[in-house]
Design a protein around this motif. Structure first.
Motif, PDB file in Angstrom:
ATOM      1  N   PHE A  51       0.800  -1.220   0.000  1.00  0.00           N
ATOM      2  CA  PHE A  51       0.000   0.000   0.000  1.00  0.00           C
ATOM      3  C   PHE A  51       0.836   1.273   0.000  1.00  0.00           C
ATOM      4  CE2 PHE A  51      -2.908   3.123   1.943  1.00  0.00           C
ATOM      5  CZ  PHE A  51      -3.935   3.028   1.029  1.00  0.00           C
ATOM      6  N   ASN A  52       1.933   1.297   0.745  1.00  0.00           N
ATOM      7  CA  ASN A  52       2.709   2.532   0.919  1.00  0.00           C
ATOM      8  C   ASN A  52       3.892   2.671  -0.026  1.00  0.00           C
ATOM      9  OD1 ASN A  52       1.036   3.294   3.019  1.00  0.00           O
ATOM     10  ND2 ASN A  52       2.318   2.352   4.564  1.00  0.00           N
ATOM     11  N   ALA A  53       4.079   1.753  -0.920  1.00  0.00           N
ATOM     12  CA  ALA A  53       5.239   1.844  -1.828  1.00  0.00           C
ATOM     13  C   ALA A  53       4.834   1.935  -3.294  1.00  0.00           C
ATOM     14  CB  ALA A  53       6.160   0.641  -1.615  1.00  0.00           C
ATOM     15  N   ARG A  54       3.542   1.822  -3.559  1.00  0.00           N
ATOM     16  CA  ARG A  54       3.085   1.791  -4.957  1.00  0.00           C
ATOM     17  C   ARG A  54       3.436   3.059  -5.721  1.00  0.00           C
ATOM     18  NH1 ARG A  54      -3.074   0.421  -4.209  1.00  0.00           N
ATOM     19  NH2 ARG A  54      -2.738   1.905  -2.543  1.00  0.00           N
ATOM     20  N   TYR A  55       3.366   4.172  -5.066  1.00  0.00           N
ATOM     21  CA  TYR A  55       3.587   5.450  -5.733  1.00  0.00           C
ATOM     22  C   TYR A  55       4.835   6.106  -5.157  1.00  0.00           C
ATOM     23  CZ  TYR A  55      -1.254   4.350  -6.708  1.00  0.00           C
ATOM     24  OH  TYR A  55      -2.405   3.690  -7.074  1.00  0.00           O
ATOM     25  N   GLY A  56       5.978   5.774  -5.720  1.00  0.00           N
ATOM     26  CA  GLY A  56       7.259   6.239  -5.201  1.00  0.00           C
ATOM     27  C   GLY A  56       7.441   7.735  -5.220  1.00  0.00           C
ATOM     28  N   TYR A  57       6.689   8.425  -6.037  1.00  0.00           N
ATOM     29  CA  TYR A  57       6.809   9.882  -6.161  1.00  0.00           C
ATOM     30  C   TYR A  57       6.053  10.623  -5.061  1.00  0.00           C
ATOM     31  CZ  TYR A  57       2.357   8.928  -8.451  1.00  0.00           C
ATOM     32  OH  TYR A  57       1.101   8.469  -8.740  1.00  0.00           O
ATOM     33  N   GLU A  58       5.201   9.927  -4.293  1.00  0.00           N
ATOM     34  CA  GLU A  58       4.439  10.598  -3.242  1.00  0.00           C
ATOM     35  C   GLU A  58       5.298  10.761  -1.982  1.00  0.00           C
ATOM     36  OE1 GLU A  58       0.864   8.310  -2.687  1.00  0.00           O
ATOM     37  OE2 GLU A  58      -0.127   9.319  -4.370  1.00  0.00           O
ATOM     38  N   ALA A  59       5.052  11.852  -1.263  1.00  0.00           N
ATOM     39  CA  ALA A  59       5.830  12.166  -0.062  1.00  0.00           C
ATOM     40  C   ALA A  59       5.727  11.080   1.001  1.00  0.00           C
ATOM     41  CB  ALA A  59       5.371  13.506   0.522  1.00  0.00           C
ATOM     42  N   ALA A  60       4.570  10.450   1.150  1.00  0.00           N
ATOM     43  CA  ALA A  60       4.374   9.443   2.194  1.00  0.00           C
ATOM     44  C   ALA A  60       4.824   8.045   1.768  1.00  0.00           C
ATOM     45  CB  ALA A  60       2.899   9.396   2.600  1.00  0.00           C
ATOM     46  N   SER A  61       5.329   7.927   0.562  1.00  0.00           N
ATOM     47  CA  SER A  61       5.746   6.622   0.063  1.00  0.00           C
ATOM     48  C   SER A  61       6.991   6.119   0.793  1.00  0.00           C
ATOM     49  CB  SER A  61       6.047   6.711  -1.437  1.00  0.00           C
ATOM     50  OG  SER A  61       6.442   5.462  -1.940  1.00  0.00           O
ATOM     51  N   ILE A  62       7.144   4.806   0.840  1.00  0.00           N
ATOM     52  CA  ILE A  62       8.354   4.213   1.406  1.00  0.00           C
ATOM     53  C   ILE A  62       9.513   4.649   0.520  1.00  0.00           C
ATOM     54  CG2 ILE A  62       9.575   2.057   1.872  1.00  0.00           C
ATOM     55  CD1 ILE A  62       6.806   0.795   2.408  1.00  0.00           C
ATOM     56  N   GLY A  63      10.510   5.269   1.102  1.00  0.00           N
ATOM     57  CA  GLY A  63      11.602   5.845   0.322  1.00  0.00           C
ATOM     58  C   GLY A  63      12.611   4.828  -0.172  1.00  0.00           C
TER      59      GLY A  63
END
Length: 162
Positions: A122-134
Motif C-alpha cells: 500500500f505505501n510503496a506503490r507510488y514512489g513519487y508521493e511524499a508518504a511513500s516508502i523511500g
C-alpha cells in the motif's frame, strides 16, 4: 452452499503469481524495477495472509433436478497492512503459521518481518508521493518466499487430512 477449505488454494495461487512476477523483475537486474518487485512481493504476502481469512462468496446460479448449482467465488477481509491482517486470523491458524515457519526456518522472526514489511504494497506503490516508502528493501522478496513455503506446507496438510 459450497465449503471453502482454509487456507484457500485460490487465494494462495493468486499470491504465487504475484510473487513469481516479483522474482522475474528482480532477476532482470535493473534497479528501476526493484520498487515494482517489492510492491508485488508485498501484495503476494497480503494474499498469502488473506488465504487464511477467505470466505465462500458463491451465489446460487440454478437448481437442476433438485441439485443446487453455485457460481463460485471467494472473498476475504479487507485491508493491506500485513501485521493487522495477520491479527485477524484465528488464533489456531496464527499459531499453525508460526509453528510451521519455525519448523521450516528455526528462529525466523515471521511476525517481526510482517510488521517490518507491513505497508510494502500500500505505501510503496507510488514512489513519487511524499508518504511513500523511500528506500525499498529487497529482503521483502525473501520474506514473501518464506511465507509462500509456510502456506504450501499448511495447504498440503489440510488436503492430506481429507
Amino acid at each position: 452452499m459450497p465449503k471453502l477449505m482454509l487456507p484457500s488454494l485460490e487465494v494462495i495461487e493468486e499470491g504465487r503469481s504475484y510473487l513469481k512476477s516479483a522474482l522475474v523483475l528482480e532477476q532482470t537486474g535493473g534497479t528501476n524495477l526493484w520498487r515494482p518487485a517489492c510492491v508485488l512481493a508485498g501484495f503476494a504476502m497480503e494474499l498469502f495472509i488473506k488465504s487464511f481469512l477467505a470466505e465462500d462468496d458463491s451465489e446460487l446460479a440454478d437448481t437442476v433436478n433438485g441439485i443446487d448449482i453455485y457460481s463460485g467465488a471467494v472473498k476475504s477481509a479487507r485491508g493491506h497492512y500485513l501485521d493487522e491482517l495477520f491479527q485477524k486470523i484465528t488464533p489456531e491458524w496464527r499459531q499453525a503459521i508460526l509453528d510451521t515457519s519455525e519448523r521450516l526456518s528455526p528462529g525466523y522472526p515471521l511476525e517481526q518481518k510482517l510488521a517490518e514489511f507491513s505497508g510494502y504494497f500500500f505505501n510503496a506503490r507510488y514512489g513519487y508521493e511524499a508518504a511513500s516508502i523511500g528506500i525499498m528493501r529487497m529482503e521483502v522478496l525473501d520474506v514473501a518466499e518464506h511465507l509462500e513455503r509456510v502456506c504450501t506446507e499448511l495447504l498440503t496438510k489440510v488436503y492430506k487430512s481429507l
